[in-house]
Design a protein around this motif. Structure first.
Motif, mmCIF file in Angstrom:
data_model
loop_
_atom_site.group_PDB
_atom_site.id
_atom_site.type_symbol
_atom_site.label_atom_id
_atom_site.label_comp_id
_atom_site.label_asym_id
_atom_site.label_seq_id
_atom_site.Cartn_x
_atom_site.Cartn_y
_atom_site.Cartn_z
ATOM 1 N N VAL A 30 57.215 25.368 33.507
ATOM 2 C CA VAL A 30 56.893 26.014 32.226
ATOM 3 C C VAL A 30 57.978 27.035 31.889
ATOM 4 O O VAL A 30 58.324 27.876 32.731
ATOM 5 N N PRO A 31 58.535 26.996 30.699
ATOM 6 C CA PRO A 31 59.570 27.968 30.315
ATOM 7 C C PRO A 31 59.038 29.404 30.401
ATOM 8 O O PRO A 31 57.912 29.684 29.997
ATOM 9 N N ALA A 32 59.864 30.278 30.945
ATOM 10 C CA ALA A 32 59.482 31.686 31.027
ATOM 11 C C ALA A 32 59.639 32.331 29.655
ATOM 12 O O ALA A 32 60.539 31.989 28.885
ATOM 13 N N GLY A 33 58.752 33.230 29.338
ATOM 14 C CA GLY A 33 58.817 33.911 28.055
ATOM 15 C C GLY A 33 58.002 35.177 28.078
ATOM 16 O O GLY A 33 57.200 35.399 28.996
ATOM 17 N N SER A 34 58.182 36.000 27.074
ATOM 18 C CA SER A 34 57.486 37.289 27.083
ATOM 19 C C SER A 34 57.306 37.826 25.674
ATOM 20 O O SER A 34 58.197 37.698 24.824
ATOM 21 N N TYR A 35 56.136 38.390 25.428
ATOM 22 C CA TYR A 35 55.905 39.199 24.233
ATOM 23 C C TYR A 35 56.304 40.632 24.569
ATOM 24 O O TYR A 35 56.182 41.077 25.732
ATOM 25 N N PHE A 47 53.582 56.120 21.485
ATOM 26 C CA PHE A 47 53.520 54.699 21.787
ATOM 27 C C PHE A 47 54.791 54.303 22.529
ATOM 28 O O PHE A 47 55.882 54.813 22.221
ATOM 29 N N VAL A 48 54.626 53.388 23.474
ATOM 30 C CA VAL A 48 55.769 52.875 24.223
ATOM 31 C C VAL A 48 55.802 51.363 24.053
ATOM 32 O O VAL A 48 54.811 50.680 24.317
ATOM 33 N N VAL A 49 56.930 50.843 23.582
ATOM 34 C CA VAL A 49 57.120 49.404 23.436
ATOM 35 C C VAL A 49 58.032 48.932 24.557
ATOM 36 O O VAL A 49 59.184 49.361 24.660
ATOM 37 N N LYS A 50 57.499 48.050 25.402
ATOM 38 C CA LYS A 50 58.272 47.521 26.524
ATOM 39 C C LYS A 50 58.630 46.067 26.247
ATOM 40 O O LYS A 50 57.757 45.255 25.959
ATOM 41 N N SER A 51 59.914 45.763 26.344
ATOM 42 C CA SER A 51 60.406 44.400 26.172
ATOM 43 C C SER A 51 61.198 44.014 27.407
ATOM 44 O O SER A 51 61.842 44.872 28.033
ATOM 45 N N HIS A 52 61.169 42.753 27.750
ATOM 46 C CA HIS A 52 61.813 42.276 28.975
ATOM 47 C C HIS A 52 63.305 42.584 28.968
ATOM 48 O O HIS A 52 64.024 42.214 28.039
ATOM 49 N N GLN A 53 63.744 43.279 30.023
ATOM 50 C CA GLN A 53 65.155 43.613 30.243
ATOM 51 C C GLN A 53 65.762 44.386 29.084
ATOM 52 O O GLN A 53 66.938 44.258 28.773
ATOM 53 N N GLN A 54 64.934 45.188 28.407
ATOM 54 C CA GLN A 54 65.428 46.065 27.352
ATOM 55 C C GLN A 54 64.898 47.470 27.589
ATOM 56 O O GLN A 54 63.877 47.665 28.262
ATOM 57 N N GLU A 55 65.600 48.448 27.027
ATOM 58 C CA GLU A 55 65.145 49.822 27.172
ATOM 59 C C GLU A 55 63.837 50.032 26.402
ATOM 60 O O GLU A 55 63.627 49.429 25.343
ATOM 61 N N ASP A 56 62.986 50.874 26.963
ATOM 62 C CA ASP A 56 61.720 51.167 26.297
ATOM 63 C C ASP A 56 61.971 51.845 24.957
ATOM 64 O O ASP A 56 62.903 52.651 24.798
ATOM 65 N N GLN A 57 61.134 51.510 23.997
ATOM 66 C CA GLN A 57 61.207 52.113 22.672
ATOM 67 C C GLN A 57 60.018 53.045 22.498
ATOM 68 O O GLN A 57 58.872 52.673 22.772
ATOM 69 N N LYS A 85 45.024 48.786 28.368
ATOM 70 C CA LYS A 85 45.984 47.805 28.863
ATOM 71 C C LYS A 85 47.034 47.503 27.797
ATOM 72 O O LYS A 85 46.797 47.696 26.606
ATOM 73 N N PRO A 86 48.216 47.015 28.205
ATOM 74 C CA PRO A 86 49.280 46.690 27.241
ATOM 75 C C PRO A 86 48.833 45.639 26.228
ATOM 76 O O PRO A 86 48.195 44.650 26.585
ATOM 77 N N ILE A 87 49.169 45.869 24.978
ATOM 78 C CA ILE A 87 48.834 44.962 23.878
ATOM 79 C C ILE A 87 50.052 44.089 23.548
ATOM 80 O O ILE A 87 51.168 44.599 23.418
ATOM 81 N N ALA A 88 49.838 42.782 23.433
ATOM 82 C CA ALA A 88 50.926 41.899 23.012
ATOM 83 C C ALA A 88 51.200 42.103 21.527
ATOM 84 O O ALA A 88 50.282 42.099 20.711
ATOM 85 N N ILE A 89 52.459 42.306 21.165
ATOM 86 C CA ILE A 89 52.835 42.571 19.773
ATOM 87 C C ILE A 89 53.129 41.247 19.070
ATOM 88 O O ILE A 89 53.981 40.474 19.523
ATOM 89 N N PRO A 90 52.403 40.946 17.982
ATOM 90 C CA PRO A 90 52.610 39.666 17.280
ATOM 91 C C PRO A 90 54.059 39.475 16.836
ATOM 92 O O PRO A 90 54.734 40.433 16.427
ATOM 93 N N GLY A 91 54.533 38.234 16.903
ATOM 94 C CA GLY A 91 55.859 37.900 16.408
ATOM 95 C C GLY A 91 57.011 38.312 17.298
ATOM 96 O O GLY A 91 58.176 38.226 16.882
#
Length: 506
Positions: A30-35, A47-57, A85-91
Motif C-alpha cells: 500500500v502506498p505510504a501517505g499522510s494528511y 494550533f499546531v499543524v504537523k506535516s510529514h518531514q516538514q516544520e511545524d506550523q 487527538k490530532p485532526i486530519a486536515i481535509p485536502g
C-alpha cells in the motif's frame, strides 16, 4: 491403523500474530501517505499543524484559523478539551516515501504495543487481584449459591437484567474495555444458572457493543464524532434512539432463543466441546469441600463493596474524566478495604491477589499484541492512504448510494482503526464534508460511522473481541457462528434508518 487429528481453530495469539505479519506485508504494498494533522497546544494556546518531514506550523487558536484550514469544527471543542487527538486536515493528503516494516518490526511492535497498553494491563491485573482476594473469602461462592436458589425457574431474568444494563452502559458511556471487569464475577453465575460461556459474552460484550453502536450520548464515539464533523451531537439522536430500541430488542430476543436451547439441551451449545476447560477455570473456587458456605453479613458487605467499585468506575468515566489509571486506583483502594475486612493473613491475601492477577496475564498480552498491529499500520503510514482512497471512492455518489457506501467504508475502516475515538477524529473531518456535496445533513454520516465501525468490531481481531474470547476459552470460529445473525441485524437496522433519513432530506 491411521488416525486423523481433529482440527483445532487457532488461538487468539496465533490469529493476531498472523494479522501482524499481514500488516507488515501491507506496508510494502500500500502506498505510504499522510494528511497534515491539527492539534491544540493548551500551554501556548496555539494550533499546531504537523506535516510529514516538514516544520511545524503554528497558528493562533481562532475560528478564523480553522476556517483557513477548511476544518468545520467549532473552536470551543478544542479549547474545552473535547477534541484532544490530532485532526486530519481535509485536502492535505499527499503520498510520501514508502515506510516498509521488516521482520524485526514484528517483535518490536509486539513489545511497543504492550508498553502502549500498560494502563489497560495494570487495570486488568488489579481487577484480577481483587477477584482473587474476594474468591479467597468465599463471598462469591456463598453469593452464587444464594442467587441460584433465589432465581430458580426465572434464570433468564439475570441474562435480561445484565443485557439491559450493558445496553445502557454502551449507549451512554461506551463501556468496552471496562466490561472485561464483569466476566470473572458473572461467568460463575451464568454457569450456575445452566448457561454456557457464549450466553455470558452475549449479555456483556454483545449487548454493550450493540448499545455503543447505537450511541446516544457516548462521549467516546458519537459526541467526539459529531464534534469532529462540526455539528451538535444531539443532531440525529432520535434515529439513534430508535436504533437502540430495535437493536436491544434483537439482542435480548436472540439471547432468549439461544439460552432456552442450551437450557433444554446442553449439547446445543456452540462451545460444548470447551465446556470442561471453561467450567474448571471459572468454578475452581466453587469446588473443594461440599459444605455450603454461609452468606453471612461479612460476605454480603464484601460483595456490596465489589459492586460499588463498578458504580464508582461508571461514574468516574461518565462525569469525572477518568481513564484506566484512575479506574485501577479506585479498584485497588476497595481491594485494600476488602483485605482488611476479610481478616485473612498477609500470606493468604498476597497469594490470592497474585493468583487472581496471574489468571489475566494472557488477556493483557493480547491487548498489547493488538496494539502492535495498529502501530505497524501507523508507522508504515498506510492508514491515511486507506482513508483517502475510501473518501475518493464515495465522493459524488447519489445520496442513497452515498450513505450506504459510507456504511460499507466505515465497516472496512473499523478493521484498521478499531478505536472509536481514533477513527472519529481521523475520518470525520474528511468524510463529513462529503455529505454537503450530495445535499444531506452531516449527522447521517456520523450515524453511518457508528453503525459501520461497530459491525466490524463484533469481529475485528484488532479490537476487544479476542480479549473476551481468550478470557472465556471460546474459539473464534464458534463466536463467528453465534454473532453473525446480530451483525446482520445491526446492518439491516442501520441501513434502513440511513435510507429513511436520506429520503427525508432528498
Amino acid at each position: 491403523m491411521s488416525s486423523t487429528k481433529k482440527f483445532k481453530f487457532p488461538t487468539a495469539f496465533t490469529i493476531l500474530f498472523i494479522i501482524l505479519i499481514i500488516a507488515v506485508g501491507l506496508t510494502w504494498i500500500v502506498p505510504a501517505g499522510s494528511y497534515s494533522k491539527l492539534t491544540y497546544n493548551s500551554t501556548t494556546q496555539q494550533f499546531v499543524v504537523k506535516s510529514h518531514q516538514q516544520e511545524d506550523q503554528f497558528l493562533p487558536a481562532t475560528q478564523e484559523s480553522l476556517e483557513q484550514l477548511n476544518v468545520k469544527i467549532k473552536l470551543n471543542n478544542f479549547l474545552e478539551g473535547k477534541i484532544r487527538k490530532p485532526i486530519a486536515i481535509p485536502g492535505t493528503y499527499r503520498q510520501v516515501e514508502q515506510q516498509p516494516k521488516t521482520l524485526k518490526d514484528i517483535t518490536l511492535s509486539m513489545v511497543n504495543g504492550t508498553i502502549e497498553a500498560a494502563d489497560v494491563m495494570v487495570f486488568i491485573f488489579v481487577l484480577g487481584g481483587m477477584i482473587g482476594v474476594i474468591n479467597r473469602t468465599g463471598s462469591f461462592n456463598a453469593g452464587l449459591t444464594a442467587l441460584a436458589k433465589r432465581t430458580k425457574g426465572n434464570e433468564f431474568l439475570i441474562v435480561f437484567s445484565v443485557s439491559v444494563l450493558m445496553l445502557i452502559g454502551g449507549t451512554t458511556c461506551g463501556i468496552e474495555e471496562e466490561a472485561v471487569a464483569f466476566y470473572p464475577i458473572l461467568v460463575p453465575v451464568f454457569i450456575a444458572l445452566g448457561y454456557d460461556a457464549i450466553v455470558c459474552v452475549g449479555a456483556i460484550f454483545l449487548a454493550s457493543s450493540m448499545g455503543t453502536a447505537f450511541s446516544t450520548i457516548n462521549p467516546f464515539s458519537v459526541v467526539i464524532a459529531s464534534n469532529a464533523a462540526g455539528i451538535q451531537f444531539t443532531e440525529g439522536i432520535s434515529f439513534r434512539i430508535l436504533g437502540l430500541i430495535l437493536g436491544g430488542i434483537s439482542v435480548i430476543t436472540y439471547l432468549y432463543w439461544y439460552s432456552k436451547k442450551v437450557k433444554a439441551d446442553p449439547t446445543f451449545s456452540y462451545c460444548y466441546e470447551e465446556r470442561e476447560e471453561f467450567e474448571q477455570h471459572y468454578l475452581s473456587f466453587h469446588q473443594g469441600d461440599n459444605n455450603e458456605l454461609e452468606f453471612n453479613t461479612k460476605r454480603k458487605i464484601i460483595l456490596t463493596l465489589f459492586c460499588l467499585a463498578f458504580i464508582i468506575m461508571v461514574w468516574g468515566v461518565m462525569f469525572g474524566g477518568w481513564w484506566f489509571p484512575q479506574m485501577a486506583s479506585s479498584f485497588l483502594a476497595i481491594t485494600i478495604i476488602i483485605m482488611f475486612l476479610s481478616r485473612l493473613s498477609e500470606d493468604e491475601v498476597l497469594n490470592a491477589f497474585t493468583t487472581g492477577a496471574a489468571d489475566l496475564v494472557a488477556v493483557s498480552l493480547i491487548i498489547g499484541l493488538a496494539r502492535g498491529v495498529n502501530l505497524v499500520l501507523d508507522e508504515g503510514m498506510i492508514s491515511d492512504t486507506i482513508l483517502n482512497y475510501a473518501s475518493n471512492l464515495v465522493a459524488g455518489m447519489p445520496p442513497t448510494i452515498f450513505i450506504l457506501a459510507q456504511l460499507v467504508v466505515f465497516i472496512f475502516l473499523g478493521l484498521f482503526v478499531p478505536s472509536s475515538s481514533g477513527l472519529a477524529v481521523l475520518s470525520m473531518p474528511i468524510m463529513a464534508p462529503l455529505a454537503d456535496a450530495v445535499g444531506i445533513p452531516r449527522d447521517i454520516v456520523v450515524s453511518a460511522y457508528n453503525w459501520g465501525q461497530y459491525a466490524m468490531l463484533f469481529l475485528a481481531p484488532t479490537g476487544l473481541v479476542l480479549v473476551t474470547l481468550q478470557m472465556l476459552h471460546i474459539p473464534f470460529n464458534k463466536w463467528v457462528k453465534f454473532v453473525m445473525p446480530m451483525i446482520g441485524m445491526l446492518l439491516l437496522i442501520g441501513s434502513i434508518l440511513l435510507v429513511v433519513q436520506v429520503s427525508l432530506y432528498a
